[in-house]
Design an enzyme around this catalytic site. Sequence first.
Site, PDB file in Angstrom:
ATOM      1  N   SER A  70      62.070   6.456  49.986  1.00  0.00           N
ATOM      2  CA  SER A  70      62.771   7.758  51.703  1.00  0.00           C
ATOM      3  C   SER A  70      61.308   8.319  51.312  1.00  0.00           C
ATOM      4  CB  SER A  70      63.308   7.462  52.134  1.00  0.00           C
ATOM      5  OG  SER A  70      63.651   7.976  53.429  1.00  0.00           O
TER       6      SER A  70
ATOM      7  N   TYR B 180      72.103   9.453  50.710  1.00  0.00           N
ATOM      8  CA  TYR B 180      71.230   8.287  51.478  1.00  0.00           C
ATOM      9  C   TYR B 180      69.457   8.803  50.434  1.00  0.00           C
ATOM     10  CZ  TYR B 180      67.610   5.762  53.421  1.00  0.00           C
ATOM     11  OH  TYR B 180      66.164   5.001  54.370  1.00  0.00           O
TER      12      TYR B 180
HETATM   13  P1  NAP Z   1      66.663  -2.865  58.309  1.00  0.00           P
HETATM   14  O1  NAP Z   1      65.732  -3.066  59.184  1.00  0.00           O
HETATM   15  O2  NAP Z   1      68.044  -2.049  58.357  1.00  0.00           O
HETATM   16  O3  NAP Z   1      66.385  -3.807  57.055  1.00  0.00           O
HETATM   17  C1  NAP Z   1      67.493  -3.722  55.885  1.00  0.00           C
HETATM   18  C2  NAP Z   1      67.333  -5.074  55.450  1.00  0.00           C
HETATM   19  O4  NAP Z   1      67.877  -5.122  53.830  1.00  0.00           O
HETATM   20  C3  NAP Z   1      67.317  -6.209  56.041  1.00  0.00           C
HETATM   21  O5  NAP Z   1      66.643  -6.926  55.504  1.00  0.00           O
HETATM   22  C4  NAP Z   1      69.101  -6.850  55.176  1.00  0.00           C
HETATM   23  O6  NAP Z   1      68.964  -7.927  55.165  1.00  0.00           O
HETATM   24  C5  NAP Z   1      68.990  -5.713  53.867  1.00  0.00           C
HETATM   25  N1  NAP Z   1      69.791  -5.779  53.179  1.00  0.00           N
HETATM   26  C6  NAP Z   1      70.551  -5.001  53.026  1.00  0.00           C
HETATM   27  N2  NAP Z   1      71.546  -4.799  52.320  1.00  0.00           N
HETATM   28  C7  NAP Z   1      71.586  -6.368  51.671  1.00  0.00           C
HETATM   29  C8  NAP Z   1      71.976  -6.541  50.902  1.00  0.00           C
HETATM   30  N3  NAP Z   1      72.837  -5.995  49.801  1.00  0.00           N
HETATM   31  N4  NAP Z   1      71.505  -7.109  49.829  1.00  0.00           N
HETATM   32  C9  NAP Z   1      69.967  -8.452  50.283  1.00  0.00           C
HETATM   33  N5  NAP Z   1      69.982  -7.504  51.245  1.00  0.00           N
HETATM   34  C10 NAP Z   1      70.407  -6.673  51.454  1.00  0.00           C
HETATM   35  O7  NAP Z   1      65.957  -1.368  57.256  1.00  0.00           O
HETATM   36  P2  NAP Z   1      64.166  -0.898  56.935  1.00  0.00           P
HETATM   37  O8  NAP Z   1      63.946  -0.204  58.612  1.00  0.00           O
HETATM   38  O9  NAP Z   1      63.322  -2.420  57.570  1.00  0.00           O
HETATM   39  O10 NAP Z   1      64.683  -0.690  55.811  1.00  0.00           O
HETATM   40  C11 NAP Z   1      63.959  -1.366  54.721  1.00  0.00           C
HETATM   41  C12 NAP Z   1      63.640  -0.235  53.108  1.00  0.00           C
HETATM   42  O11 NAP Z   1      63.181   0.960  53.960  1.00  0.00           O
HETATM   43  C13 NAP Z   1      65.114   0.316  53.331  1.00  0.00           C
HETATM   44  O12 NAP Z   1      65.660   0.496  51.516  1.00  0.00           O
HETATM   45  C14 NAP Z   1      65.205   1.524  53.652  1.00  0.00           C
HETATM   46  O13 NAP Z   1      66.332   2.365  53.112  1.00  0.00           O
HETATM   47  C15 NAP Z   1      63.974   1.757  53.281  1.00  0.00           C
HETATM   48  N6  NAP Z   1      63.511   3.051  54.102  1.00  0.00           N
HETATM   49  C16 NAP Z   1      63.417   2.699  55.817  1.00  0.00           C
HETATM   50  C17 NAP Z   1      62.132   4.182  56.248  1.00  0.00           C
HETATM   51  C18 NAP Z   1      62.997   3.947  57.783  1.00  0.00           C
HETATM   52  O14 NAP Z   1      62.486   4.561  59.025  1.00  0.00           O
HETATM   53  N7  NAP Z   1      63.177   3.033  58.655  1.00  0.00           N
HETATM   54  C19 NAP Z   1      62.393   4.779  55.837  1.00  0.00           C
HETATM   55  C20 NAP Z   1      62.293   5.474  54.514  1.00  0.00           C
HETATM   56  C21 NAP Z   1      62.545   4.058  53.794  1.00  0.00           C
HETATM   57  P3  NAP Z   1      70.517  -8.568  55.682  1.00  0.00           P
HETATM   58  O15 NAP Z   1      70.550  -8.765  57.598  1.00  0.00           O
HETATM   59  O16 NAP Z   1      69.909 -10.305  55.784  1.00  0.00           O
HETATM   60  O17 NAP Z   1      71.654  -7.998  55.856  1.00  0.00           O
END
Ligand code: NAP
Length: 239
Positions: free
Chosen positions: A134, A147
Amino acid sequence: MKKTALITGASRGIGSAIALRLAEDGFFTVINYNNSRESAEIIASITGGIAVKADISDDAQVKDMMDTISLRAGGVDVLVNNAGISVSGLFCDIPLQREKRLWDVNVGGTFNCTRAVLPRMINKKSGRIINISSMWGEVGASCEVHYSAAKAALIGFTKALAKEVGPSGINVNCITPGVIQTDMNKHHSKEVLDELAEDTPLERLGTPEDIAKAVSFLASSDSDFITGQILGVNGGFVI
Ligand code: NAP
């Protein structure tokens, strides 16, 4: 035969967009999920891949997932360490249990999955590991100290591992997304999200597809000579 890409946390958000894009690129996709079984199976049916449940923070579950992948797809050629959770609040207000969970999923999960795929990649002298960190891991965010620290750990992990496994023909890179429209940001009000978009030089929030395009590049032969790098996909929020 198709190469196999394992995308952790591909049931929703950024991970599902990555899976859809890598399938378009010709990969057999493994859609890892933890709780969202139904949406993981929908993504797997669209991509022609398989959905495999594993809480990545649990090394035994990751090993079971790898056994399933070995049987059904041979092994992993590209690992995208995407699954993650966030915790918001003042540093001292975050209970120890939530702190531990954040670390176990975001850092421990990445370590578990990487440890599970590396022996085969080293044997084959080829492989790609792409870590989703991130921009807060680069510059830090107030009220997201845990985080930010976990995401900074993934940057250090990327650089060190790239040095260690480069001689084995494995490229390790990291993407640092900006603010991306997914469930992870749904606790923010419209006003906050509008302000974040205004503070972004390209004047919008990111989409999961913006990140998927960068992963597609890092998984492809177009990035053969790139390793240990941190690619910001943030609309210029961090320059
Ligand atoms: P999200 O919409 O909350 O989705 C999170 C995903 O991670 C879901 O598919 C969830 O699966 C899975 N997950 C969570 N805990 C898990 C575990 N213990 N084992 C296996 N799967 C798990 O998040 P996102 O925004 O797509 O984020 C994806 C990545 O990008 C993350 O690493 C996040 O930190 C990073 N990121 C996001 C942003 C942003 O603004 N959105 C910015 C920077 C970085 P289930 O639903 O099946 O549990």
